[in-house]
Design a protein around this motif. Structure first.
Motif, PDB file in Angstrom:
ATOM      1  N   TYR A  38       0.828  -1.210   0.000  1.00  0.00           N
ATOM      2  CA  TYR A  38       0.000   0.000   0.000  1.00  0.00           C
ATOM      3  C   TYR A  38       0.866   1.266   0.000  1.00  0.00           C
ATOM      4  O   TYR A  38       2.044   1.234  -0.325  1.00  0.00           O
ATOM      5  CB  TYR A  38      -0.978  -0.019   1.178  1.00  0.00           C
ATOM      6  CG  TYR A  38      -1.953  -1.167   1.097  1.00  0.00           C
ATOM      7  CD1 TYR A  38      -3.161  -1.020   0.427  1.00  0.00           C
ATOM      8  CD2 TYR A  38      -1.657  -2.411   1.664  1.00  0.00           C
ATOM      9  CE1 TYR A  38      -4.058  -2.074   0.324  1.00  0.00           C
ATOM     10  CE2 TYR A  38      -2.548  -3.474   1.562  1.00  0.00           C
ATOM     11  CZ  TYR A  38      -3.747  -3.294   0.886  1.00  0.00           C
ATOM     12  OH  TYR A  38      -4.615  -4.344   0.779  1.00  0.00           O
ATOM     13  N   TRP A  39       0.272   2.375   0.346  1.00  0.00           N
ATOM     14  CA  TRP A  39       0.945   3.675   0.311  1.00  0.00           C
ATOM     15  C   TRP A  39       1.785   3.846   1.574  1.00  0.00           C
ATOM     16  O   TRP A  39       1.381   3.430   2.671  1.00  0.00           O
ATOM     17  CB  TRP A  39      -0.081   4.806   0.226  1.00  0.00           C
ATOM     18  CG  TRP A  39      -0.708   4.948  -1.114  1.00  0.00           C
ATOM     19  CD1 TRP A  39      -0.441   5.903  -2.051  1.00  0.00           C
ATOM     20  CD2 TRP A  39      -1.718   4.109  -1.703  1.00  0.00           C
ATOM     21  NE1 TRP A  39      -1.207   5.709  -3.173  1.00  0.00           N
ATOM     22  CE2 TRP A  39      -2.013   4.607  -2.988  1.00  0.00           C
ATOM     23  CE3 TRP A  39      -2.397   2.966  -1.265  1.00  0.00           C
ATOM     24  CZ2 TRP A  39      -2.932   4.031  -3.842  1.00  0.00           C
ATOM     25  CZ3 TRP A  39      -3.331   2.365  -2.121  1.00  0.00           C
ATOM     26  CH2 TRP A  39      -3.590   2.898  -3.384  1.00  0.00           C
ATOM     27  N   ASP A  40       2.960   4.452   1.424  1.00  0.00           N
ATOM     28  CA  ASP A  40       3.769   4.754   2.598  1.00  0.00           C
ATOM     29  C   ASP A  40       3.107   5.864   3.398  1.00  0.00           C
ATOM     30  O   ASP A  40       2.411   6.732   2.841  1.00  0.00           O
ATOM     31  CB  ASP A  40       5.185   5.169   2.189  1.00  0.00           C
ATOM     32  CG  ASP A  40       6.012   3.974   1.726  1.00  0.00           C
ATOM     33  OD1 ASP A  40       5.643   2.838   2.079  1.00  0.00           O
ATOM     34  OD2 ASP A  40       7.011   4.170   1.020  1.00  0.00           O
ATOM     35  N   THR A  41       3.348   5.869   4.693  1.00  0.00           N
ATOM     36  CA  THR A  41       2.589   6.752   5.582  1.00  0.00           C
ATOM     37  C   THR A  41       3.459   7.728   6.359  1.00  0.00           C
ATOM     38  O   THR A  41       2.952   8.462   7.199  1.00  0.00           O
ATOM     39  CB  THR A  41       1.784   5.914   6.588  1.00  0.00           C
ATOM     40  OG1 THR A  41       2.685   5.104   7.361  1.00  0.00           O
ATOM     41  CG2 THR A  41       0.795   5.006   5.865  1.00  0.00           C
ATOM     42  N   ASP A  42       4.758   7.745   6.117  1.00  0.00           N
ATOM     43  CA  ASP A  42       5.621   8.654   6.858  1.00  0.00           C
ATOM     44  C   ASP A  42       5.615  10.036   6.217  1.00  0.00           C
ATOM     45  O   ASP A  42       5.068  10.236   5.132  1.00  0.00           O
ATOM     46  CB  ASP A  42       7.050   8.105   6.930  1.00  0.00           C
ATOM     47  CG  ASP A  42       7.683   8.004   5.557  1.00  0.00           C
ATOM     48  OD1 ASP A  42       7.165   7.219   4.740  1.00  0.00           O
ATOM     49  OD2 ASP A  42       8.671   8.703   5.284  1.00  0.00           O
ATOM     50  N   ALA A  43       6.232  10.988   6.886  1.00  0.00           N
ATOM     51  CA  ALA A  43       6.198  12.384   6.419  1.00  0.00           C
ATOM     52  C   ALA A  43       6.927  12.570   5.096  1.00  0.00           C
ATOM     53  O   ALA A  43       6.644  13.520   4.359  1.00  0.00           O
ATOM     54  CB  ALA A  43       6.819  13.300   7.484  1.00  0.00           C
TER      55      ALA A  43
END
Length: 544
Positions: free
Chosen positions: A284-289
């Motif tokens: 899925y999509w990465d979630t960090d800044a």
């Protein structure tokens, strides 16, 4: 207290930014021969890329016109059901935070009128729990559209998940996981699910979905594709300052030119589609800044995690978006500047790209600026062999990422200042003493360097012409889309008077490109993370 990053790849962006500025005066003084060669190489590469973009934009514009014209005149595209091979279910994720409910309702309403919305469309309304009264908004929208879609799913992304940063990427990742899991629980086959990411102001036409299904059915490897449409700003373009309008025209043109990539190495913007199988495979999509530019970042992740198997595929159907609009001229300019800073924070993908290309671990930064080990979404094992010549593709990816992020950082300074400053230092006007000793001045002691310098001045003169060509093609394309696709009249679309908008191009280039991209690049030195701010869009129901 600011802390320096401990990732050496993060210093690439600020180094290029700082070097391009300080060499403008110091290059002619300290390394005049090398500086002439470096600057000549830079401008030659820049001119080559702009000519290539002009050609690719022309190709994209023609393909858009062809797709729309075929849809208007043939039965083949109007009756896509007759050629369906896969009965796809389209899960349309609408991430939002503090957006006007009327805007979201309008966006979903334009999808609800599609012929197969009730049988093959699922809306995943991606809410943020940190938004005040988000439950009231989602309940209202779900009730309003309860009979229009196969399913209407609401997800509420928590604001305190470990390692996550607030933003579109983390909201999408949560919504896609939860929403698709619910669809699978309801018995929908994973192979049928296509995930479309839509901004809260995206007008997704029925033709876009038809074209995805058409390309999907005719592709040899359809599950490993990122389906990317052009973006287009026509909803409220006459309600914003001309410099904002010009900025989004250039932005739209850059995205369009990037779509006609013969290699399949390109990047979507704002709205795009991936299969559930691909999203699940790469985690899925990465979630960090550092995944703030979630559209480019997800495409890079898909390509690297599948070792070159994934590719971008253009869908030549424009997605109509809104320009940033607020009440008040100055406030509108400031809102666009804030949006530009957020966009250019995507320069974080430079480090991600270099690490991925070198097969080094990629890390995520949590909300407390702590460097974490690879996140679960980054630890997906992919045992397949790399595609043939993947190393060549890696070089092309690096070049395209550098082009996307470092031309904005450097071009404003070098195009406007580098040659005039060098002219002043190496060939000072009458009355000024020479800054460089005659025997050290390459254009006075070497015919070779004098010729190179003269060629350099000629190149700087012709540099804007590819942009002029692009804008000329754009004007024709804008009017065509407005009248042939959006059913506007001649009076409602752009005309020759709007050519005056381009007088604002230098201001737009500096305020909305060079300065925000420099700020974003310099911030990579430190472990600072901006608060995620949504660009304001004033919306009046029924206006467009």
């Amino acid at each position: 207290m600011l802390k320096f990053t401990n990732d050496p790849f993060e210093y690439v962006a600020p180094t290029i930014c700082i070097t391009s500025i300080i060499l403008i005066p110091l290059g002619p003084l300290l390394i005049p021969r090398l500086w002439i060669l470096l600057l000549s190489s830079y401008f030659f590469i820049f001119l080559s890329t702009q000519l290539n973009r002009l050609l690719k934009f022309w190709m994209t514009a023609n393909n858009i016109k062809k797709t729309i014209s075929q849809n208007n005149t043939t039965a083949e595209l109007k009756d896509i059901e007759s050629i369906l091979v896969y009965d796809l279910v389209h899960a349309i994720v609408v991430p939002n935070y503090a957006e006007p409910e009327a805007l979201i309702r309008d966006t979903i309403q334009r999808i609800a009128v599609h012929k197969r919305a009730r049988t093959n469309y699922v809306i995943i309304l991606a809410m943020e729990t940190s938004e005040l009264y988000h439950g009231n908004k989602s309940d209202s929208l779900r009730e309003y559209f309860k009979d229009n879609f196969l399913q209407f799913i609401v997800t509420n992304h928590p604001s305190d998940l470990p390692g996550e940063a607030r933003g579109k990427g983390s909201n999408i990742s949560y919504a896609a996981r939860k929403g698709c899991a619910k669809l699978i629980e309801c018995g929908i086959d994973k192979q049928r699910i296509m995930i479309t990411i839509a901004d809260s102001d995206s007008h997704i036409s029925e033709l876009y979905i038809k074209e995805i299904e058409k390309v999907f059915n005719r592709n040899d490897d359809p599950y490993f594709k990122v389906y990317a449409p052009p973006i287009f700003f026509s909803r409220n373009c006459f309600k914003v300052p001309a410099s904002v309008r010009v900025t989004d025209i250039v932005w739209s043109s850059m995205i369009m030119s990037n779509l006609s990539s013969s290699s399949g190495i390109g990047f979507p913007c704002s709205t795009y589609t991936v299969s559930y199988l691909l999203a699940d495979r790469v985690g899925y999509w990465d979630t960090d800044a550092d995944a703030v530019g979630e559209d480019m970042h997800m495409t890079l992740k898909c390509i690297f995690k599948t070792k070159g198997r994934a590719r971008m595929v253009p869908i030549f159907v424009p997605i109509n978006l809104m320009n940033v609009e607020t009440e008040g001229y100055i406030d509108n300019l400031w809102a666009r500047f804030v949006q530009a800073k957020r966009h250019y924070n995507g320069v974080a993908d430079v480090s991600y790209t270099l690490r991925s290309a070198l097969d080094l671990p990629t890390f995520c930064i949590d909300a407390n600026n702590l460097l974490l080990s690879p996140s679960s979404s980054m630890m997906v094992e992919d045992v397949q062999e790399p595609t043939k010549y993947f190393w060549v593709q890696k070089l092309l990816i690096i070049f395209k990422v550098f082009e996307a992020h470092f031309i904005p950082v450097t071009s404003g300074w070098l195009m406007f200042l580098a040659v005039p400053v060098m002219q002043f230092i190496l060939q000072p006007p009458a009355g000024f003493e020479g800054w460089v000793a005659t025997n050290q001045n390459p254009i006075q002691v070497s015919e070779f360097y004098l010729r190179i310098f003269n060629v350099l001045k000629w190149i700087t003169f012709v540099l804007p012409f590819p942009l002029f060509g692009t804008l000329s093609i754009y004007e024709s394309l804008h009017r065509f889309i407005d009248m042939e696709f959006l059913n506007k009249t001649k009076e409602e679309t752009r005309n020759w008077v709007n050519y005056l908008d381009y007088l604002h191009t230098p201001i737009a280039a500096w305020v909305f490109m060079t300065i925000p991209s420099d700020i974003a690049s310099l911030k990579r030195i430190f472990k600072t993370r901006d608060q995620y701010i949504v660009a304001e869009k004033v919306f009046h129901e029924g206006r467009d």
